[in-house]
Design a protein around this motif. Structure first.
Motif, PDB file in Angstrom:
ATOM      1  N   HIS A 242       7.752  -2.852   7.505  1.00 42.90           N
ATOM      2  CA  HIS A 242       6.841  -1.709   7.883  1.00 42.90           C
ATOM      3  C   HIS A 242       6.720   0.067   7.223  1.00 42.90           C
ATOM      4  O   HIS A 242       5.619   0.479   7.170  1.00 42.90           O
ATOM      5  CB  HIS A 242       7.670  -1.217   9.777  1.00 42.90           C
ATOM      6  CG  HIS A 242       7.118  -2.052  10.836  1.00 42.90           C
ATOM      7  ND1 HIS A 242       9.188  -2.084  11.854  1.00 42.90           N
ATOM      8  CD2 HIS A 242       6.803  -2.851  10.681  1.00 42.90           C
ATOM      9  CE1 HIS A 242       7.754  -2.643  12.186  1.00 42.90           C
ATOM     10  NE2 HIS A 242       6.976  -3.923  12.316  1.00 42.90           N
ATOM     11  N   PHE A 243       7.070  -0.422   6.652  1.00 36.31           N
ATOM     12  CA  PHE A 243       6.957   1.131   5.104  1.00 36.31           C
ATOM     13  C   PHE A 243       5.332   0.026   4.979  1.00 36.31           C
ATOM     14  O   PHE A 243       4.550   1.255   4.667  1.00 36.31           O
ATOM     15  CB  PHE A 243       8.013   1.592   4.367  1.00 36.31           C
ATOM     16  CG  PHE A 243       9.028   1.597   4.742  1.00 36.31           C
ATOM     17  CD1 PHE A 243       9.392   3.176   5.316  1.00 36.31           C
ATOM     18  CD2 PHE A 243      10.099   0.575   4.900  1.00 36.31           C
ATOM     19  CE1 PHE A 243      10.397   3.222   5.830  1.00 36.31           C
ATOM     20  CE2 PHE A 243      10.987   1.123   5.585  1.00 36.31           C
ATOM     21  CZ  PHE A 243      11.601   2.425   6.044  1.00 36.31           C
ATOM     22  N   ASP A 244       5.224  -1.165   4.295  1.00 35.28           N
ATOM     23  CA  ASP A 244       3.857  -1.653   3.720  1.00 35.28           C
ATOM     24  C   ASP A 244       3.159  -1.749   4.474  1.00 35.28           C
ATOM     25  O   ASP A 244       1.721  -1.511   4.583  1.00 35.28           O
ATOM     26  CB  ASP A 244       4.644  -2.562   3.124  1.00 35.28           C
ATOM     27  CG  ASP A 244       5.126  -2.530   1.398  1.00 35.28           C
ATOM     28  OD1 ASP A 244       5.459  -1.794   0.985  1.00 35.28           O
ATOM     29  OD2 ASP A 244       6.463  -3.666   1.048  1.00 35.28           O
ATOM     30  N   HIS A 245       3.244  -2.489   6.048  1.00 36.63           N
ATOM     31  CA  HIS A 245       2.452  -2.990   7.340  1.00 36.63           C
ATOM     32  C   HIS A 245       2.921  -1.702   8.339  1.00 36.63           C
ATOM     33  O   HIS A 245       4.007  -2.688   9.585  1.00 36.63           O
ATOM     34  CB  HIS A 245       2.846  -4.553   7.029  1.00 36.63           C
ATOM     35  CG  HIS A 245       2.128  -5.055   5.817  1.00 36.63           C
ATOM     36  ND1 HIS A 245       0.807  -5.242   5.865  1.00 36.63           N
ATOM     37  CD2 HIS A 245       2.654  -5.467   4.383  1.00 36.63           C
ATOM     38  CE1 HIS A 245       0.402  -5.660   4.657  1.00 36.63           C
ATOM     39  NE2 HIS A 245       1.835  -6.001   3.708  1.00 36.63           N
ATOM     40  N   ARG A 263       5.937   4.356  15.580  1.00 41.22           N
ATOM     41  CA  ARG A 263       6.455   3.713  14.071  1.00 41.22           C
ATOM     42  C   ARG A 263       6.036   5.212  13.450  1.00 41.22           C
ATOM     43  O   ARG A 263       6.957   5.849  12.090  1.00 41.22           O
ATOM     44  CB  ARG A 263       6.178   2.658  14.355  1.00 41.22           C
ATOM     45  CG  ARG A 263       6.750   1.934  12.711  1.00 41.22           C
ATOM     46  CD  ARG A 263       6.276   0.425  12.416  1.00 41.22           C
ATOM     47  NE  ARG A 263       7.182  -0.571  13.487  1.00 41.22           N
ATOM     48  CZ  ARG A 263       6.310  -1.096  14.399  1.00 41.22           C
ATOM     49  NH1 ARG A 263       5.221  -1.193  14.379  1.00 41.22           N
ATOM     50  NH2 ARG A 263       7.308  -1.789  15.256  1.00 41.22           N
ATOM     51  N   VAL A 264       4.133   5.372  13.346  1.00 38.51           N
ATOM     52  CA  VAL A 264       3.467   6.131  12.618  1.00 38.51           C
ATOM     53  C   VAL A 264       3.825   7.105  12.669  1.00 38.51           C
ATOM     54  O   VAL A 264       4.037   8.277  11.608  1.00 38.51           O
ATOM     55  CB  VAL A 264       1.989   5.367  12.599  1.00 38.51           C
ATOM     56  CG1 VAL A 264       1.661   6.622  11.843  1.00 38.51           C
ATOM     57  CG2 VAL A 264       2.071   4.250  12.858  1.00 38.51           C
ATOM     58  N   ARG A 265       3.761   7.987  13.789  1.00 41.05           N
ATOM     59  CA  ARG A 265       4.370   8.775  14.050  1.00 41.05           C
ATOM     60  C   ARG A 265       5.845   9.641  13.986  1.00 41.05           C
ATOM     61  O   ARG A 265       5.553  10.524  12.353  1.00 41.05           O
ATOM     62  CB  ARG A 265       4.170   9.194  15.589  1.00 41.05           C
ATOM     63  CG  ARG A 265       4.159  10.930  15.858  1.00 41.05           C
ATOM     64  CD  ARG A 265       4.528  10.404  17.484  1.00 41.05           C
ATOM     65  NE  ARG A 265       5.550  10.487  18.523  1.00 41.05           N
ATOM     66  CZ  ARG A 265       5.955  10.181  18.870  1.00 41.05           C
ATOM     67  NH1 ARG A 265       4.779   8.934  19.823  1.00 41.05           N
ATOM     68  NH2 ARG A 265       7.140   9.219  19.666  1.00 41.05           N
ATOM     69  N   LEU A 266       6.365   8.468  13.610  1.00 43.30           N
ATOM     70  CA  LEU A 266       7.369   8.544  12.795  1.00 43.30           C
ATOM     71  C   LEU A 266       8.127   9.327  11.480  1.00 43.30           C
ATOM     72  O   LEU A 266       8.274   9.824  11.159  1.00 43.30           O
ATOM     73  CB  LEU A 266       9.328   7.946  13.925  1.00 43.30           C
ATOM     74  CG  LEU A 266       9.585   8.423  15.334  1.00 43.30           C
ATOM     75  CD1 LEU A 266      10.178   6.993  15.862  1.00 43.30           C
ATOM     76  CD2 LEU A 266      10.054   9.312  15.893  1.00 43.30           C
ATOM     77  N   LEU A 267       7.347   8.024  11.479  1.00 35.14           N
ATOM     78  CA  LEU A 267       7.440   8.176   9.827  1.00 35.14           C
ATOM     79  C   LEU A 267       6.091   8.709   8.973  1.00 35.14           C
ATOM     80  O   LEU A 267       6.766   9.015   8.438  1.00 35.14           O
ATOM     81  CB  LEU A 267       6.567   6.211   8.718  1.00 35.14           C
ATOM     82  CG  LEU A 267       7.830   5.555   9.236  1.00 35.14           C
ATOM     83  CD1 LEU A 267       7.253   4.224   9.017  1.00 35.14           C
ATOM     84  CD2 LEU A 267       8.929   5.141   8.291  1.00 35.14           C
ATOM     85  N   ASP A 295      -1.996   5.160   2.711  1.00 38.18           N
ATOM     86  CA  ASP A 295      -2.492   4.863   3.915  1.00 38.18           C
ATOM     87  C   ASP A 295      -1.332   4.219   4.743  1.00 38.18           C
ATOM     88  O   ASP A 295      -0.984   3.582   5.402  1.00 38.18           O
ATOM     89  CB  ASP A 295      -3.894   4.030   3.940  1.00 38.18           C
ATOM     90  CG  ASP A 295      -4.736   3.866   3.781  1.00 38.18           C
ATOM     91  OD1 ASP A 295      -5.218   4.984   3.975  1.00 38.18           O
ATOM     92  OD2 ASP A 295      -6.079   3.272   3.723  1.00 38.18           O
ATOM     93  N   VAL A 296      -0.016   3.961   4.099  1.00 42.59           N
ATOM     94  CA  VAL A 296       1.123   3.032   4.791  1.00 42.59           C
ATOM     95  C   VAL A 296       2.429   4.253   3.611  1.00 42.59           C
ATOM     96  O   VAL A 296       2.043   5.583   3.482  1.00 42.59           O
ATOM     97  CB  VAL A 296       1.223   2.193   3.526  1.00 42.59           C
ATOM     98  CG1 VAL A 296       0.115   1.288   4.580  1.00 42.59           C
ATOM     99  CG2 VAL A 296       1.358   1.664   2.663  1.00 42.59           C
TER     100      VAL A 296
END
Ligand SMILES: [Zn+2]
Length: 306
Positions: A242-245, A263-267, A295-296
């Protein structure tokens, strides 16, 4: 293609003298944190990305020199000590899934770490999938945990699993049946110990479990904060790909679109705060940070300090 799981050197008999490190200790301010490996288990690699072009998943795996068809999921559990409380966060897979001989080692590894299950004052569950609650039924844990130890989890999680919806998941058989049955057994046998919370609950000084939803409706993360240090245990919000995708759906996501948003919010948040993270299925000890990469994202492992 067969993929051997026995890649460790001279592992010997599993036990307190096993040569492979199975625990990693660190401090977050005044909070003691111990990451314990429950082991690894294999699943079809396709479980990592149910919405991706198979060629993209194949390329991601090949980029990491990994086999195309099977992915070994690491499984991490965390023990936190703060303010006189000893908090077990998730419980591993136990012996509920017989095909996984290299997982379900939490009880043995708690012993090896000198942690008596009877000293656990609180259990926190990020969610009720079998690889997070199965250990509560395992020999060496179930019989040694205090019979009245409180178990904290999101209220909506217990409601969801009373009649779970699997329509958006893509778990390989027989996993759905096993997961459903074990969740039901958990509600039956541990029901009197459940301490459901709505949005969040402070388990101990600087230790707050907070519902995110996404992976499943009551999925929660655990935030540690003390003396200016911070660490977040992400549960199953983030898998290694999920870091890459970050937009790849995991086969176990009950609401994949919401899982991506969470996921995106947390990262993004953890990249901004530069705090430490640990996750259920990142390679042990999984302690590291996340950076934004275009973007990732990019996972930055912490340097082992020992
Ligand atoms: Zn999991």
């Amino acid at each position: 293609m067969s993929v051997s799981l026995e890649k460790t050197s001279h592992p010997g008999r599993p036990g307190s003298d096993e040569l492979i490190p199975s625990r990693y200790a660190l401090r977050v301010g005044e909070i003691d944190v111990l990451v314990i490996s429950d082991g690894v288990f294999s699943l079809p690699a396709a479980t990592l990305a149910t919405n991706a072009d198979p060629a993209d998943l194949a390329a991601w795996l090949d980029d990491r020199l990994l086999p195309p068809d099977v992915y070994k999921w690491p499984l991490n559990v965390v023990v936190v000590r703060s303010g006189g409380r000893t908090v077990l966060i998730d419980a591993g897979i136990g012996r509920e899934y017989p095909d996984y001989p290299r997982a379900g080692r939490l009880a043995m590894r708690l012993d090896a770490a000198g942690i008596d299950p009877a000293s656990v004052t609180d259990v926190v569950l990020t969610h009720m999938h079998m690889d997070h609650i199965g250990g509560l039924f395992a020999d060496g844990l179930r019989d040694r945990l205090r019979p009245d130890v409180p178990i904290h989890l999101a209220a909506v999680e217990t409601e969801f699993w009373a009649s779970p919806d699997f329509s958006r998941t893509a778990m390989p058989p027989p996993v759905p049946d096993v997961i459903r049955a074990l969740a039901g057994r958990f509600l039956d046998e541990y029901g009197s110990q459940l301490r459901p919370f709505e949005a969040e609950y402070k388990v101990a000084p600087g230790v707050v479990v907070s519902r995110t939803g996404g992976h499943d409706p009551g999925h929660s993360v655990v935030r540690l904060a003390s003396g200016g240090d911070r660490l977040t245990f992400l549960g199953d919000a983030v898998f290694p790909n999920h870091f890459d995708h970050p937009d790849w759906y995991n086969a176990f996501d009950h609401d994949p679109e919401e899982a991506v948003r969470v996921r995106v919010r947390l990262l993004r948040e953890l990249a901004a705060s530069r705090e430490l993270l640990v996750a259920g299925h990142l390679p042990f000890p999984s302690v590291g940070r996340v950076a934004v990469a275009g973007d990732v994202f990019r996972f930055v492992p912490a340097i082992w300090e020992y």
